[in-house]
Design an enzyme around this catalytic site. Structure first.
Site, mmCIF file in Angstrom:
data_model
loop_
_atom_site.group_PDB
_atom_site.id
_atom_site.type_symbol
_atom_site.label_atom_id
_atom_site.label_comp_id
_atom_site.label_asym_id
_atom_site.label_seq_id
_atom_site.Cartn_x
_atom_site.Cartn_y
_atom_site.Cartn_z
ATOM 1 N N LYS A 48 98.299 32.864 -35.696
ATOM 2 C CA LYS A 48 98.970 33.294 -34.465
ATOM 3 C C LYS A 48 98.655 32.282 -33.367
ATOM 4 O O LYS A 48 97.604 32.348 -32.741
ATOM 5 C CB LYS A 48 98.508 34.693 -34.054
ATOM 6 C CG LYS A 48 98.735 35.749 -35.123
ATOM 7 C CD LYS A 48 100.214 35.949 -35.381
ATOM 8 C CE LYS A 48 100.435 37.035 -36.408
ATOM 9 N NZ LYS A 48 101.734 37.002 -36.999
ATOM 10 N N HIS A 119 94.350 23.774 -35.858
ATOM 11 C CA HIS A 119 95.765 23.759 -36.220
ATOM 12 C C HIS A 119 96.665 22.966 -35.288
ATOM 13 O O HIS A 119 97.884 22.983 -35.440
ATOM 14 C CB HIS A 119 96.281 25.199 -36.363
ATOM 15 C CG HIS A 119 95.573 25.939 -37.445
ATOM 16 N ND1 HIS A 119 94.634 26.908 -37.172
ATOM 17 C CD2 HIS A 119 95.638 25.829 -38.785
ATOM 18 C CE1 HIS A 119 94.166 27.369 -38.322
ATOM 19 N NE2 HIS A 119 94.749 26.733 -39.315
#
Length: 126
Positions: A48, A119
């Site tokens: 997320k 990420h």
């Protein structure tokens, strides 16, 4: 050639550079050209990362992810930024902080971005 607001990362040591004023040269770290990061716009699997922007009484609130992003030493959000017109506002974060930042923007439709140390770069707009 770099562009203002581009983000580059060294694949060897992990240094990340935000371009404030573009020039003709190539960004190099550890003897190798740095890699230009392209902001991702869609979450994958359980990750997320896409910034969620909501209007507040004093401006906007940006939360990383539809569920709060982890903020551990090993995996955390380094910064949240918004671009409104020619202005860029940045909020730096540390492990243990909430993955949230508030800005005094007038437009809830602003481009928001964030950088995750694992990420990479993410944004809410293409």
């Amino acid at each position: 050639m770099t562009k203002t607001r581009d983000v580059y990362k060294c694949e060897n040591c992990g240094n990340v550079v935000f371009v404030a004023d573009a020039g003709e040269g190539e960004l190099v770290c550890c003897g190798e050209p740095m890699v230009r990061l392209i902001a991702k716009t869609a979450d994958f699997k359980t990750e997320k990362h896409v910034p969620v922007v909501e209007k507040t009484d004093s401006g906007i609130k940006v939360t990383v992810g539809s569920t709060p992003h982890p903020m551990t030493e090993e995996h955390h959000i380094v910064m949240i930024a918004v671009c409104e017109g020619n202005e860029m506002m940045v909020h730096w974060l540390n492990p243990g902080d909430e993955p949230v930042a508030e800005f005094s923007c007038t437009d809830a439709g602003v481009r928001a971005c964030e950088y995750c140390n694992v990420h990479g770069l993410w944004t809410n707009k293409n």
